[in-house]
Design an enzyme around this catalytic site. Structure first.
Site, short mmCIF file in Angstrom:
data_model
loop_
_atom_site.label_atom_id
_atom_site.label_comp_id
_atom_site.label_asym_id
_atom_site.label_seq_id
_atom_site.Cartn_x
_atom_site.Cartn_y
_atom_site.Cartn_z
N ASP A 47 0.84 -1.19 0.00
CA ASP A 47 0.00 0.00 0.00
C ASP A 47 0.88 1.24 0.00
O ASP A 47 1.67 1.45 0.92
CB ASP A 47 -0.88 -0.01 1.26
CG ASP A 47 -1.85 1.15 1.27
OD1 ASP A 47 -2.83 1.10 0.50
OD2 ASP A 47 -1.60 2.13 2.00
N LYS A 83 -2.78 5.93 -4.41
CA LYS A 83 -3.96 6.78 -4.12
C LYS A 83 -3.85 8.16 -4.75
O LYS A 83 -2.76 8.74 -4.82
CB LYS A 83 -4.12 6.94 -2.60
CG LYS A 83 -4.08 5.61 -1.86
CD LYS A 83 -4.38 5.72 -0.39
CE LYS A 83 -4.02 4.41 0.31
NZ LYS A 83 -2.67 4.34 0.82
N HIS A 114 -8.01 9.15 -2.19
CA HIS A 114 -7.43 9.06 -0.83
C HIS A 114 -8.37 9.59 0.26
O HIS A 114 -8.53 8.99 1.32
CB HIS A 114 -6.10 9.80 -0.81
CG HIS A 114 -5.16 9.34 0.25
ND1 HIS A 114 -3.80 9.35 0.09
CD2 HIS A 114 -5.38 8.85 1.50
CE1 HIS A 114 -3.23 8.89 1.19
NE2 HIS A 114 -4.17 8.57 2.07
N SER A 210 -4.30 1.25 9.61
CA SER A 210 -4.00 1.33 11.05
C SER A 210 -4.63 0.16 11.81
O SER A 210 -5.29 0.35 12.85
CB SER A 210 -4.49 2.66 11.64
OG SER A 210 -3.94 3.76 10.95
N PRO A 211 -4.44 -1.07 11.33
CA PRO A 211 -5.13 -2.21 11.97
C PRO A 211 -4.60 -2.52 13.37
O PRO A 211 -5.24 -3.27 14.11
CB PRO A 211 -4.83 -3.37 11.00
CG PRO A 211 -3.54 -3.00 10.35
CD PRO A 211 -3.57 -1.50 10.20
N GLY A 216 2.81 4.48 17.67
CA GLY A 216 4.04 5.11 17.17
C GLY A 216 3.77 6.19 16.13
O GLY A 216 4.64 7.00 15.86
N LYS A 259 1.76 -1.72 8.95
CA LYS A 259 3.09 -1.19 8.59
C LYS A 259 4.09 -1.59 9.66
O LYS A 259 3.90 -1.31 10.84
CB LYS A 259 3.05 0.33 8.44
CG LYS A 259 4.41 0.95 8.14
CD LYS A 259 5.08 1.47 9.40
CE LYS A 259 6.53 1.85 9.21
NZ LYS A 259 7.19 2.22 10.47
N SER A 260 5.15 -2.28 9.23
CA SER A 260 6.32 -2.40 10.09
C SER A 260 7.54 -2.45 9.20
O SER A 260 7.54 -3.15 8.19
CB SER A 260 6.27 -3.66 10.96
OG SER A 260 7.45 -3.69 11.74
N ARG A 265 9.00 -7.74 13.60
CA ARG A 265 7.57 -7.42 13.67
C ARG A 265 6.86 -7.74 12.34
O ARG A 265 5.71 -8.13 12.35
CB ARG A 265 7.37 -5.96 14.09
CG ARG A 265 7.71 -5.75 15.57
CD ARG A 265 7.29 -4.40 16.08
NE ARG A 265 8.13 -3.33 15.62
CZ ARG A 265 9.29 -2.96 16.17
NH1 ARG A 265 9.74 -3.60 17.23
NH2 ARG A 265 9.99 -1.95 15.68
N ASN A 269 3.72 -10.12 12.32
CA ASN A 269 2.43 -9.75 11.73
C ASN A 269 1.97 -10.81 10.73
O ASN A 269 0.79 -11.12 10.65
CB ASN A 269 2.54 -8.37 11.08
CG ASN A 269 2.80 -7.28 12.13
OD1 ASN A 269 2.63 -7.52 13.32
ND2 ASN A 269 3.22 -6.10 11.70
#
Ligand SMILES: NC(=O)c1ccc[n+]([C@@H]2O[C@H](COP(=O)([O-])OP(=O)(O)OC[C@H]3O[C@@H](n4cnc5c(N)ncnc54)[C@H](OP(=O)(O)O)[C@@H]3O)[C@@H](O)[C@H]2O)c1
Length: 318
Positions: A47, A83, A114, A210-211, A216, A259-260, A265, A269
């Site tokens: 993404d 987007k 977006h 943002s699941p 952070g 996102k990591s 991580r 995930n």
């Protein structure tokens, strides 16, 4: 490569675990290295967005990986989303062509509007100044441009992001090509029940951004991953709180975009795909107090924005 995908109304399948590439401050090399690692681990859904500044890094990582590991990483298996930024609503075709040039790709799999807000074409930056808003969204014109992108083969699917149920239904009134997806904030503390129902009725896939609750990030919080209920469910399954949050989203039929840029991580995930939550876990999560992290205050003002209040922006769904 993990085969967990769902079918979209535009005829393509989307991997249910996505890889987010928004970071602040953005670092080209770090992003590129993270996407390379993610590809090696089996992520196939990426993404990006013009406004993240990550298109070049994502495109370079994908191209290099496809060149170097052509047998295992092929373009057809990768689902790539970008987007349309709000200052480009006047001309989605040119905006997407520019994004494709930056990405070094012939097409994206998904092109999303977006935000439901239109800026003056000369507006720069993510946070608009007062005189940079167009007074009206004029979605009919924007969507006609998105449909042209689809007709021209610049993307395989078109969709929206940050659209409320009302805005989705308004769009369906005039759309020739229906949106295939709505990418919105969704996690155990922002469950989007009504929006998911409206989208399901209209075969619109929901993608959760943002699941993890965006721990952070400037607007985010550790509330989800630190929540005692989430932690106790994680403990019960010998999983991590992040895995619980991601599998909760997946269990609702959405794709989750985490996102990591940290290898451990990223792997953690990915492990969410192997976790099975039971009915009791889901009921417990349904009891959590709701809390929206990305409220969109930067798109609201009392003079020039079409949205005078946050309630206006989300049509009361906040
Ligand atoms: N359409 C939109 O308007 C919109 C808005 C926001 C985001 N997005 C997209 O969705 C993606 C994901 O959203 P997001 O970045 O806001 O939120 P997120 O994925 O919920 O959270 C990202 C944060 O969580 C940390 N993290 C990742 N895995 C973790 C784990 N297992 N345990 C603990 N912390 C962990 C990350 O740090 P490390 O990197 O250090 O691991 C990062 O700080 C974005 O990158 C972007 O592609 C779209």
């Amino acid at each position: 490569m993990r085969g967990d995908r769902v079918q979209l109304s535009c005829g393509v399948t989307i991997p249910i675990l996505g890889f987010g590439t928004y970071s602040y401050p953005h670092d080209q090399e770090e992003t590129e290295a993270a996407v390379r690692s993610a590809l090696k681990m089996g992520y196939r859904h990426f993404d990006t967005a013009k406004i993240y500044g990550s298109e070049a890094a994502v495109g370079k990582a994908l191209t290099t990986a496809m060149e170097e590991e052509g047998d295992t990483i092929v373009r057809e298996d990768v689902f790539l989303t970008s987007k349309l930024w709000s200052s480009d609503h006047h001309d989605p075709v040119s905006a997407l062509k520019k994004s494709l040039q930056t990405l070094g790709m012939e097409y994206v799999d998904m092109y999303l509007v977006h935000w439901p807000v239109k800026f003056k074409p000369w507006a720069i930056g993510a946070i608009p100044k007062e005189d940079e808003f167009e007074p009206k969204l004029e979605m009919e014109e924007t969507w006609a441009g998105m449909e042209r992108c689809l007709d021209m083969g610049l993307c395989r699917c078109i969709g929206v992001s940050n659209f409320s149920s009302k805005k989705i239904l308004d769009l369906l009134d005039f759309a020739s090509a229906y949106p295939a997806a709505n990418q919105v904030e969704m996690h155990p503390m922002w469950r989007q029940r009504k929006l998911r129902e409206v989208c399901a009725e209209n075969e619109i896939h929901v993608s959760a951004y943002s699941p993890l609750g965006a721990p952070g990030n400037l607007w985010g919080s550790t509330a989800v991953v630190d929540d005692p209920i989430i932690q106790s469910i994680a403990f019960k399954h010998r999983a991590s709180p992040a895995q619980v949050a991601l599998q909760w989203g997946i269990s609702k039929g959405v794709s989750v975009i985490a996102k990591s840029f940290n290898k451990n991580r990223m792997r953690e995930n990915m492990g969410a795909l192997d976790l099975e939550l039971d009915c009791r876990d889901l009921l417990e999560i349904d009891k959590l107090e709701e809390r929206k992290m990305m409220r969109g205050e930067f798109l609201v003002n009392e003079t020039s924005s079409p949205y005078r209040t946050i309630q206006d922006l989300w049509d009361g769904e906040i």
